[in-house]
Write a protein that holds these residues in place. Structure first.
Motif, PDB file in Angstrom:
ATOM      1  N   HIS A  33       0.840  -1.199   0.000  1.00 12.73           N
ATOM      2  CA  HIS A  33       0.000   0.000   0.000  1.00 12.73           C
ATOM      3  C   HIS A  33       0.878   1.252   0.000  1.00 12.73           C
ATOM      4  CE1 HIS A  33      -3.406   2.583   0.744  1.00 12.73           C
ATOM      5  NE2 HIS A  33      -2.775   3.092   1.794  1.00 12.73           N
ATOM      6  N   SER A  34       1.928   1.243   0.799  1.00 13.04           N
ATOM      7  CA  SER A  34       2.845   2.379   0.855  1.00 13.04           C
ATOM      8  C   SER A  34       3.497   2.614  -0.506  1.00 13.04           C
ATOM      9  CB  SER A  34       3.914   2.128   1.919  1.00 13.04           C
ATOM     10  OG  SER A  34       4.899   3.112   1.876  1.00 13.04           O
ATOM     11  N   HIS A  35       3.904   1.546  -1.164  1.00 10.99           N
ATOM     12  CA  HIS A  35       4.511   1.666  -2.490  1.00 10.99           C
ATOM     13  C   HIS A  35       3.489   2.206  -3.495  1.00 10.99           C
ATOM     14  CE1 HIS A  35       7.153   0.856  -5.841  1.00 10.99           C
ATOM     15  NE2 HIS A  35       6.188   0.177  -6.427  1.00 10.99           N
ATOM     16  N   PHE A  36       2.252   1.729  -3.415  1.00  7.86           N
ATOM     17  CA  PHE A  36       1.196   2.206  -4.313  1.00  7.86           C
ATOM     18  C   PHE A  36       0.972   3.707  -4.126  1.00  7.86           C
ATOM     19  CE2 PHE A  36      -3.289   3.379  -4.684  1.00  7.86           C
ATOM     20  CZ  PHE A  36      -3.463   3.204  -6.035  1.00  7.86           C
ATOM     21  N   ILE A  37       0.916   4.161  -2.881  1.00  2.00           N
ATOM     22  CA  ILE A  37       0.703   5.584  -2.604  1.00  2.00           C
ATOM     23  C   ILE A  37       1.864   6.401  -3.147  1.00  2.00           C
ATOM     24  CG2 ILE A  37       0.524   7.301  -0.751  1.00  2.00           C
ATOM     25  CD1 ILE A  37      -2.008   5.655  -1.176  1.00  2.00           C
ATOM     26  N   GLN A  38       3.082   5.913  -2.963  1.00  2.86           N
ATOM     27  CA  GLN A  38       4.259   6.616  -3.440  1.00  2.86           C
ATOM     28  C   GLN A  38       4.251   6.730  -4.966  1.00  2.86           C
ATOM     29  OE1 GLN A  38       7.890   4.705  -2.330  1.00  2.86           O
ATOM     30  NE2 GLN A  38       9.132   6.514  -2.685  1.00  2.86           N
ATOM     31  N   VAL A  39       3.928   5.657  -5.650  1.00  3.25           N
ATOM     32  CA  VAL A  39       3.917   5.670  -7.117  1.00  3.25           C
ATOM     33  C   VAL A  39       2.772   6.533  -7.645  1.00  3.25           C
ATOM     34  CG1 VAL A  39       3.534   4.225  -9.157  1.00  3.25           C
ATOM     35  CG2 VAL A  39       5.120   3.490  -7.389  1.00  3.25           C
ATOM     36  N   SER A  40       1.600   6.446  -7.031  1.00  2.00           N
ATOM     37  CA  SER A  40       0.474   7.246  -7.516  1.00  2.00           C
ATOM     38  C   SER A  40       0.722   8.735  -7.279  1.00  2.00           C
ATOM     39  CB  SER A  40      -0.831   6.795  -6.858  1.00  2.00           C
ATOM     40  OG  SER A  40      -0.793   7.003  -5.471  1.00  2.00           O
ATOM     41  N   THR A  41       1.395   9.095  -6.186  1.00  2.00           N
ATOM     42  CA  THR A  41       1.755  10.494  -5.950  1.00  2.00           C
ATOM     43  C   THR A  41       2.747  10.963  -6.999  1.00  2.00           C
ATOM     44  OG1 THR A  41       1.410  10.201  -3.570  1.00  2.00           O
ATOM     45  CG2 THR A  41       2.693  12.105  -4.244  1.00  2.00           C
ATOM     46  N   LEU A  42       3.707  10.113  -7.316  1.00  2.00           N
ATOM     47  CA  LEU A  42       4.683  10.431  -8.354  1.00  2.00           C
ATOM     48  C   LEU A  42       3.991  10.654  -9.696  1.00  2.00           C
ATOM     49  CD1 LEU A  42       7.809  10.432  -9.161  1.00  2.00           C
ATOM     50  CD2 LEU A  42       7.356   8.091  -9.866  1.00  2.00           C
ATOM     51  N   GLN A  43       3.054   9.784 -10.046  1.00  2.00           N
ATOM     52  CA  GLN A  43       2.336   9.925 -11.313  1.00  2.00           C
ATOM     53  C   GLN A  43       1.505  11.201 -11.341  1.00  2.00           C
ATOM     54  OE1 GLN A  43       0.230   6.211 -11.548  1.00  2.00           O
ATOM     55  NE2 GLN A  43       1.887   5.216 -12.675  1.00  2.00           N
ATOM     56  N   SER A  44       0.926  11.567 -10.206  1.00  2.00           N
ATOM     57  CA  SER A  44       0.141  12.808 -10.144  1.00  2.00           C
ATOM     58  C   SER A  44       1.030  14.022 -10.376  1.00  2.00           C
ATOM     59  CB  SER A  44      -0.545  12.930  -8.786  1.00  2.00           C
ATOM     60  OG  SER A  44      -1.472  11.902  -8.614  1.00  2.00           O
ATOM     61  N   LYS A  45       2.249  14.006  -9.816  1.00  2.00           N
ATOM     62  CA  LYS A  45       3.176  15.124 -10.018  1.00  2.00           C
ATOM     63  C   LYS A  45       3.609  15.224 -11.476  1.00  2.00           C
ATOM     64  CE  LYS A  45       4.997  15.166  -5.328  1.00  2.00           C
ATOM     65  NZ  LYS A  45       6.178  14.919  -4.476  1.00  2.00           N
ATOM     66  N   VAL A  46       3.877  14.088 -12.089  1.00  2.00           N
ATOM     67  CA  VAL A  46       4.268  14.087 -13.507  1.00  2.00           C
ATOM     68  C   VAL A  46       3.115  14.585 -14.372  1.00  2.00           C
ATOM     69  CG1 VAL A  46       4.872  12.597 -15.453  1.00  2.00           C
ATOM     70  CG2 VAL A  46       6.020  12.297 -13.260  1.00  2.00           C
ATOM     71  N   LYS A  47       1.907  14.119 -14.087  1.00  2.00           N
ATOM     72  CA  LYS A  47       0.732  14.547 -14.860  1.00  2.00           C
ATOM     73  C   LYS A  47       0.500  16.053 -14.699  1.00  2.00           C
ATOM     74  CE  LYS A  47      -4.131  13.532 -15.672  1.00  2.00           C
ATOM     75  NZ  LYS A  47      -4.476  14.893 -15.964  1.00  2.00           N
ATOM     76  N   ALA A  48       0.711  16.574 -13.490  1.00  2.00           N
ATOM     77  CA  ALA A  48       0.529  18.009 -13.270  1.00  2.00           C
ATOM     78  C   ALA A  48       1.511  18.823 -14.115  1.00  2.00           C
ATOM     79  CB  ALA A  48       0.704  18.334 -11.789  1.00  2.00           C
ATOM     80  N   GLY A  49       2.751  18.352 -14.210  1.00  2.00           N
ATOM     81  CA  GLY A  49       3.733  19.047 -15.040  1.00  2.00           C
ATOM     82  C   GLY A  49       3.360  19.024 -16.510  1.00  2.00           C
ATOM     83  N   ILE A  50       2.915  17.878 -16.983  1.00  2.00           N
ATOM     84  CA  ILE A  50       2.501  17.754 -18.387  1.00  2.00           C
ATOM     85  C   ILE A  50       1.270  18.618 -18.649  1.00  2.00           C
ATOM     86  CG2 ILE A  50       1.574  16.150 -20.099  1.00  2.00           C
ATOM     87  CD1 ILE A  50       3.414  14.019 -18.819  1.00  2.00           C
TER      88      ILE A  50
END
Length: 114
Positions: A33-50
């Motif tokens: 679950h911790s890994h999932f939260i970390q990866v989904s947060t990372l994807q949200s940051k990348v999507k925000a930049g794009i």
């Protein structure tokens, strides 16, 4: 009233082992679950930049007149900045689930042998 018997000892041992097993499984799923939260947060940051770059582009193409020139200048400024990609924590900082599970099993075997 019956005293302490071998069956009581079996019950204590089996429930203790079951508890250790459930704790190991809970630790595994909490780590997932911790890994999932970390990866989904990372994807949200990348999507925000794009999205930021995409909106700048759309704004530069949709406006007309002087506003369009200003928007194109801002788009160029945005594109000139280096993208600050968020980084995922390295695996050397966090042991893998397999290592944690193997260590837990080794500890249980060690405790049983003693």
């Amino acid at each position: 009233m019956v005293g302490f018997s071998v069956y009581h000892l079996y019950g204590i041992i089996t429930t203790s082992l079951l508890f250790v097993f459930v704790e190991a499984m809970a630790a595994f799923y909490m780590r997932q679950h911790s890994h999932f939260i970390q990866v989904s947060t990372l994807q949200s940051k990348v999507k925000a930049g794009i999205d930021k770059h995409h909106l700048s582009y759309v704004l530069a193409n949709e406006l007309e007149g002087d506003h369009r020139d200003e928007a194109k200048k801002k788009l160029i400024e945005t594109l000139e900045k280096e993208i600050d990609w968020p980084l995922l924590a390295s695996s050397s900082d966090h042991p893998t689930d397999l290592n944690v599970s193997a260590k837990a099993i080794a500890d249980v075997v060690k405790a049983v042998k003693e």
